[in-house]
Design an enzyme around this catalytic site. Structure first.
Site, mmCIF file in Angstrom:
data_model
loop_
_atom_site.group_PDB
_atom_site.id
_atom_site.type_symbol
_atom_site.label_atom_id
_atom_site.label_comp_id
_atom_site.label_asym_id
_atom_site.label_seq_id
_atom_site.Cartn_x
_atom_site.Cartn_y
_atom_site.Cartn_z
ATOM 1 N N ASP A 92 -7.758 -7.305 1.102
ATOM 2 C CA ASP A 92 -6.775 -7.494 2.179
ATOM 3 C C ASP A 92 -7.427 -7.101 3.495
ATOM 4 O OD1 ASP A 92 -6.391 -4.411 1.747
ATOM 5 O OD2 ASP A 92 -5.358 -4.908 3.633
ATOM 6 N N CYS A 99 -11.503 -28.802 9.076
ATOM 7 C CA CYS A 99 -10.441 -27.873 8.694
ATOM 8 C C CYS A 99 -9.098 -28.589 8.608
ATOM 9 C CB CYS A 99 -10.350 -26.733 9.723
ATOM 10 S SG CYS A 99 -9.038 -25.544 9.370
ATOM 11 N N CYS A 110 -6.060 -27.241 8.867
ATOM 12 C CA CYS A 110 -4.918 -26.532 9.474
ATOM 13 C C CYS A 110 -4.366 -27.308 10.671
ATOM 14 C CB CYS A 110 -5.353 -25.123 9.889
ATOM 15 S SG CYS A 110 -6.081 -25.014 11.525
ATOM 16 N N GLY A 168 -0.541 6.366 2.532
ATOM 17 C CA GLY A 168 -1.394 7.503 2.888
ATOM 18 C C GLY A 168 -2.414 7.145 3.939
ATOM 19 N N PHE A 169 -3.062 6.009 3.762
ATOM 20 C CA PHE A 169 -4.101 5.587 4.709
ATOM 21 C C PHE A 169 -3.510 5.411 6.111
ATOM 22 C CE2 PHE A 169 -8.202 3.871 5.714
ATOM 23 C CZ PHE A 169 -7.972 2.934 6.704
ATOM 24 N N HIS A 202 -4.970 -20.930 11.757
ATOM 25 C CA HIS A 202 -6.337 -21.406 11.465
ATOM 26 C C HIS A 202 -7.124 -20.343 10.703
ATOM 27 C CE1 HIS A 202 -10.346 -23.030 11.714
ATOM 28 N NE2 HIS A 202 -10.707 -21.828 12.110
ATOM 29 N N ASP A 251 0.861 -1.170 0.000
ATOM 30 C CA ASP A 251 0.000 0.000 0.000
ATOM 31 C C ASP A 251 0.905 1.230 0.000
ATOM 32 O OD1 ASP A 251 -2.882 1.071 1.991
ATOM 33 O OD2 ASP A 251 -2.201 1.580 -0.007
ATOM 34 N N SER A 252 0.312 2.378 -0.351
ATOM 35 C CA SER A 252 1.133 3.569 -0.617
ATOM 36 C C SER A 252 1.443 4.375 0.642
ATOM 37 C CB SER A 252 0.398 4.477 -1.605
ATOM 38 O OG SER A 252 -0.954 4.627 -1.178
ATOM 39 N N CYS A 293 -6.514 -27.399 13.953
ATOM 40 C CA CYS A 293 -7.694 -28.273 13.938
ATOM 41 C C CYS A 293 -7.302 -29.739 13.843
ATOM 42 C CB CYS A 293 -8.604 -27.900 12.774
ATOM 43 S SG CYS A 293 -9.363 -26.294 12.986
ATOM 44 N N ASP A 310 -2.699 8.106 -2.265
ATOM 45 C CA ASP A 310 -4.052 8.667 -2.284
ATOM 46 C C ASP A 310 -4.420 9.192 -0.916
ATOM 47 O OD1 ASP A 310 -4.151 6.190 -0.985
ATOM 48 O OD2 ASP A 310 -6.249 5.883 -1.511
ATOM 49 N N GLN A 332 -11.839 6.751 -5.483
ATOM 50 C CA GLN A 332 -12.394 7.340 -4.287
ATOM 51 C C GLN A 332 -13.779 7.895 -4.619
ATOM 52 O OE1 GLN A 332 -11.228 7.020 -1.279
ATOM 53 N NE2 GLN A 332 -9.096 6.408 -1.641
HETATM 54 C C1 LIG Z 1 -9.613 -1.392 7.102
HETATM 55 N N1 LIG Z 1 -10.293 -0.533 6.172
HETATM 56 C C2 LIG Z 1 -9.609 0.069 5.183
HETATM 57 N N2 LIG Z 1 -8.293 -0.118 4.935
HETATM 58 C C3 LIG Z 1 -7.995 0.699 3.888
HETATM 59 C C4 LIG Z 1 -6.756 0.920 3.275
HETATM 60 C C5 LIG Z 1 -5.531 0.131 3.733
HETATM 61 C C6 LIG Z 1 -5.578 -1.273 3.162
HETATM 62 N N3 LIG Z 1 -4.737 -2.198 3.930
HETATM 63 C C7 LIG Z 1 -3.321 -1.907 3.855
HETATM 64 C C8 LIG Z 1 -2.530 -2.817 4.776
HETATM 65 C C9 LIG Z 1 -2.898 -2.643 6.242
HETATM 66 C C10 LIG Z 1 -1.605 -2.373 6.993
HETATM 67 C C11 LIG Z 1 -0.484 -2.584 6.039
HETATM 68 C C12 LIG Z 1 -1.055 -2.538 4.652
HETATM 69 C C13 LIG Z 1 -6.715 1.892 2.231
HETATM 70 N N4 LIG Z 1 -5.503 2.163 1.626
HETATM 71 C C14 LIG Z 1 -5.446 3.133 0.685
HETATM 72 N N5 LIG Z 1 -4.260 3.437 0.118
HETATM 73 N N6 LIG Z 1 -6.550 3.841 0.281
HETATM 74 C C15 LIG Z 1 -7.783 3.593 0.812
HETATM 75 O O1 LIG Z 1 -8.772 4.253 0.417
HETATM 76 C C16 LIG Z 1 -7.895 2.586 1.843
HETATM 77 C C17 LIG Z 1 -9.125 2.318 2.463
HETATM 78 C C18 LIG Z 1 -9.163 1.378 3.506
HETATM 79 N N7 LIG Z 1 -10.167 0.957 4.314
#
Ligand SMILES: CNc1nc2c(CCNCC3CCCC3)c3nc(N)[nH]c(=O)c3cc2[nH]1
Length: 373
Positions: free
Chosen positions: A267, A305, A307, A96-97, A336, A93-94, A310, A147, A190
């Protein structure tokens, strides 16, 4: 090994799809669940064990790894795959979140985000350009655009402004990514829950052109009904021949509902994080292993299961090691949960290929109503 990245859509059943993403480091069967390996490890799991659960790809994270041990150090040591001993595909992931949810003292401008490390308070900048450079140093196979994910609820004008900033950042991400055969850059749609803003975002991303498209901005507290309402139209606004990645989702029934609506990749930290808190996902629903009722129960968590938890241990044992806070507890429960999530994905891939997704979904929901977990 061809140095190319491609997606083959193989079968559809309603809006649900199954296919394969081909990368130089291996294939990813879709729909795919991607375990989260935030700081170069899927917590409590050896990489060999993650592979045994059925995961074809896992997630790394720009925000965490740029702070510690830094992307430059990982690059000097041969890249993230070598560093964490995972030779299959990695998506990063980039960042930003994570900045918005983890770091303090941050400032968001047109250029990007300046923030203080939640580890040592040091100052850092994340922008489309720095995020692309960090993800290049990590060597991930699938790179996410930088983003902004707005917190919901927010008024429509705030959502629109944020989405348009993310689209300008998507353009800069594409430019900074450069020409990297065998690697993919995914755009992130978005627009909150607004169909018109999501359409504007999808159109902007397609004008730029990406190897895959994520549905961002969801799983931020809107609830399953609102999320499914958005997924009733958002994936369909994205190119049909490219992978669609729903970020941050989710509980098993979220995952099934998302695949039903055309999502190919997801994810979530849930299966690994819950494994450490004693929350166990089974086909009959959630078991909280901490509950005293398990103390004398000789039965496995789920006798169907595959794993190690189990196959080799009783609920009584898992209850004991959880209560005693033994390390094996997190290992077995995470193993599990990840196995269970992968078996849901395998079930859906097979059902879509056979044209029986609706029957599979009905059985999935019936199993959870069965009781006696
Ligand atoms: C849990 N909900 C949620 N997660 C989002 C995430 C994170 C996804 N998971 C990344 C991993 C978690 C930790 C390491 C990498 C989002 N990421 C981005 N870039 N943009 C979203 O709109 C975005 C939106 C999200 N909504």
């Amino acid at each position: 090994m061809k140095n190319t990245f491609s997606f083959e859509l193989q079968k559809t059943d309603g809006a649900a799809r199954t296919g394969v993403i081909r990368t130089p480091r291996g294939e990813v069967r879709t729909p795919a669940f991607m375990p989260v390996g935030t700081a170069a490890t899927v917590k409590a799991m050896m990489p060999e064990s993650v592979a045994e659960t059925g995961a074809d790809i896992l997630l790394g994270n720009t925000y965490h790894l740029m702070l510690r041990p830094t992307a430059e150090r990982i690059d000097r040591l041969g890249g993230l795959h070598r560093f964490m001993n995972w030779d299959r595909p990695i998506l990063t992931d980039s960042g930003g979140f994570q900045v918005m949810s983890l770091s303090g003292l941050r400032k968001l401008t047109e250029d990007g985000v300046t923030f203080k490390s939640h580890i040592d308070g040091s100052k850092h900048v994340l922008s489309p350009e720095t995020s692309m450079e960090i993800q290049r140093l990590l060597g991930s196979d699938i790179v996410m655009c930088f983003d902004e994910c707005p917190a919901l609820p927010a008024d429509k004008s705030r959502i629109a402004d944020s989405m348009r900033l993310s689209m300008r950042w998507a353009d800069r991400s594409r430019a900074a990514f450069g020409d990297r055969p065998g690697h993919a850059l995914f755009g992130i749609q978005q627009g909150g829950l607004e169909e018109d803003l999501r359409a504007e975002s999808a159109e902007a991303l397609q004008q730029i052109g990406f190897e895959g498209y994520a549905v961002g901005g969801l799983a931020v507290g809107e609830g399953q009904e609102a999320m499914f309402g958005c997924l009733d139209f958002a994936p369909g606004q994205l190119p049909v021949d490219k992978p669609r990645y729903l970020m941050g989702v989710g509980k098993p029934d979220d995952i099934v509902g998302a695949v039903k609506r055309g999502i190919d990749m997801m994810d979530c930290v849930l299966p690994s994080r819950s494994g450490r808190t004693g929350q166990v996902f089974t086909r009959h629903g959630v078991v909280n292993i901490k509950n005293a009722r398990h103390a004398d129960d000789p039965r496995p968590l789920d006798d169907t299961c595959r794993c190690p938890a189990c196959r080799n241990y009783s609920r009584a044992y898992l209850h004991h090691v959880f209560r005693s806070q033994e390390m094996i507890s997190g290992m077995l429960l995470t193993w599990h949960n990840l196995t269970y999530f992968q078996d849901i994905m395998q079930g859906m891939r097979a059902a879509i290929a056979a044209g029986t997704f609706d029957a599979w979904e009905a059985d999935f929901h019936a199993g959870r109503a069965a009781g006696d977990i």
